[in-house]
Design an enzyme around this catalytic site. Structure first.
Site, PDB file in Angstrom:
ATOM      1  N   ASP A  22       2.382   9.565   3.449  1.00  0.00           N
ATOM      2  CA  ASP A  22       3.244   8.484   3.940  1.00  0.00           C
ATOM      3  C   ASP A  22       4.679   9.006   3.987  1.00  0.00           C
ATOM      4  OD1 ASP A  22       4.321   6.088   4.691  1.00  0.00           O
ATOM      5  OD2 ASP A  22       4.038   5.083   2.770  1.00  0.00           O
ATOM      6  N   GLU A  24       2.051   7.442   8.894  1.00  0.00           N
ATOM      7  CA  GLU A  24       1.014   7.615   7.884  1.00  0.00           C
ATOM      8  C   GLU A  24      -0.145   8.422   8.452  1.00  0.00           C
ATOM      9  OE1 GLU A  24      -0.154   4.224   5.351  1.00  0.00           O
ATOM     10  OE2 GLU A  24       1.245   3.049   6.553  1.00  0.00           O
TER      11      GLU A  24
END
Length: 524
Positions: free
Chosen positions: A31, A124
């Site tokens: 992330d 992500e």
């Protein structure tokens, strides 16, 4: 006594469910820290250290950690953000091109570590590195980064050692992203996608955390509310609350037949499994988009010359994306939102086959449209427009959209920068697929180190990638037309409802100069 019995049942069920789950995979969730803000700070280093917000019209869609420390929050109105932080610097985030470019660079680096990379939006990614893990039980690797509430219990399947090694690889990935792109990231390392995503959020920013299976229930229970489980959206959560299920523990204890009655067998079983931290879904290789397009909303226009001018501007934007993608489209679609005399708006779309690259072979990289090609596309779009709007009568249009699709399949004609181009499909049906002699996107070592069964799995998955389609958005996703779904998903429920209400209202009145929230989230 009843509470004790329930606790005993829970412990028994938890152990039973966990013991039935395999821990043989090593999944990393990457992330990017405050992604939009990081991109802006990389492009403009003078912004570093300052409270920075990324705006789309009157909304701060995200901000850096300096701004968050001063009270600014994601999806806060600009007015409120400036009240909390008068020194806030605002960068315009309406053009997503720079973020898409950085997202693609990140994706390419991740693919140098494993072919199994699945994108979630722009910031992500899931990576399955199971095939890279040393199968020897003699490994003495120490965990890199944090461990989530480490338990003394060690699983006999050897998953702890595999996850330790996975944490080292995760650190290598993050180091390379930082060295090559200047991007800092958070990572979660676990035996499935759900747990990797959840545990990665426990230590931020620029850190990583490993979760051993023995601690997975503690992580899940720390979420408290079912809405905090990825995969359980707001609509599903409202149904759960109507059933009296407002905690994860209640979801775990709820009779499965009660859930089946409300959601159907497949969904019921899935959400209850998720409530125990069980996720059998695979990391799927991210395919190229099935269509590439953009829409533009505007005050009412009423003449063909205005339509032609708008289409020219829109085509310039869309074709830039097609050029970057590298594939040659064979279909073009026009979307029109028009106002009827009954004072309501209706969206209609028409599409047609188009071959505006006569004489250009399919293996030539897509480039800018020349004058004749552009003229042919605009003429085709105007013909489609006349099928949607009767130009002999008065009409009003408030939105136009262009999208290209009908791209060649990955096996028949590999796309530029696509995983498909690194493998040939010339093998006979009974022969294993083989990679070509030259590859440019994957490191040679990555492909060589894949075990034969894993390598064959990659090739088979590529062959099964869906064919081109004009649909970009899931049918069951409740999002207003023309709104960026990625931003819409993150909005608080009340703002989502406001946007949906405005969309409904616009169908009931004549459109005047746009001044509503929908304009702030237009797709780029």
């Amino acid at each position: 006594m009843e509470a004790e019995d329930q606790s005993d049942d829970f412990t028994y069920n938890s152990v039973a469910i966990q013991s039935s789950e395999k821990h043989d995979r090593v999944i990393i969730h990457i992330d990017i820290d405050c992604f939009y803000a990081q991109v802006e700070m990389i492009l403009n280093p003078s912004l570093r250290g300052k409270p920075l917000g990324i705006k789309q019209k009157n909304i701060v869609v995200t901000c850096n950690y300096e701004a968050r420390a001063l009270g600014v929050e994601k999806l806060m109105s600009i007015k409120t953000a400036l009240e909390k932080c008068p020194s806030l610097v605002l960068a315009n985030g309406e053009d997503l091109k720079k973020y898409r470019d950085m997202s693609e660079k990140i994706y390419q680096i991740l693919q140098s570590f494993s072919p199994f990379v699945e994108k979630l939006g722009l910031d992500e990614n899931f990576i399955d590195i199971t095939h890279k893990i040393n199968k020897s039980s003699e490994t003495t690797t120490e965990v890199s980064g944090h461990i989530f509430q480490n338990e003394d219990e060690v699983c006999t399947c050897g998953c702890n050692d595999r996850l330790k090694e996975g944490s080292v690889i995760a650190q290598e990935i993050r180091n390379q992203l930082k060295a090559e792109l200047g991007i800092t990231t958070c990572a979660g390392i676990a035996c499935n996608k759900l747990l990797a995503k959840l545990v990665g959020a426990t230590h931020k920013p620029n850190q990583q955390t490993t979760l051993f299976p023995a601690s997975s229930l503690k992580l899940i229970k720390s979420l408290k509310h079912p809405r905090n489980i990825p995969g359980i959206g707001s609509a599903m959560n409202r149904k759960l609350e109507a059933l009296g299920i407002d905690t994860i523990e209640k979801l775990q204890f709820t009779d499965l037949f009660k859930l089946i009655e409300a959601f159907g067998a497949k969904t019921a079983n899935q959400i209850q499994q998720l409530s125990f931290g069980i996720d059998d879904s695979r990391v799927k290789i991210t395919d190229k988009p099935k269509s590439i397009g953009a829409e533009d909303g505007f005050p009412t226009i009423k003449t063909e010359s205005e339509v032609r001018k708008k289409l020219k501007c829109l085509l310039d934007r869309v074709w830039e994306l097609v050029e970057k993608d590298g594939r040659r489209p064979s279909q073009v679609k026009l979307t029109v939102r028009k106002l009827h005399a009954t004072n309501h708006s209706v969206r209609e779309a028409r599409q047609t086959a188009i071959d505006f690259m006569t004489g250009v072979t399919s293996n030539v990289t897509i480039g800018p449209l020349n004058e004749n090609q552009e003229k042919k596309v605009i003429t085709t779009l105007m013909n489609l427009f006349e099928k949607v709007v009767n130009c002999d009568e008065s009409w009003q249009v408030t939105l136009l959209g262009i999208s290209f699709s009908g791209f060649p399949s990955g096996i028949e004609s590999p796309a530029k920068n696509s995983i498909n181009k690194y493998f040939t499909s010339s093998s006979r049906p009974n022969e294993p697929l083989q990679p070509p002699a030259k590859r440019s996107r994957f490191d040679e070592s990555v492909l060589q180190e894949l075990p034969p069964d894993i390598r064959q799995e990659v090739l088979e998955e590529i062959q099964q990638l869906p064919s081109s389609s004009t649909s970009q958005q899931p049918e069951d996703f409740d999002c207003p037309k023309g709104v960026d779904p990625q931003i819409f998903r993150e909005l608080p429920l009340e703002i989502q409802n406001e946007l949906l209400a405005e969309e409904k209202k616009k169908k009931q009145i004549l459109t005047k100069k746009p001044n509503n929230l929908l304009q702030y989230f237009r797709k780029v």
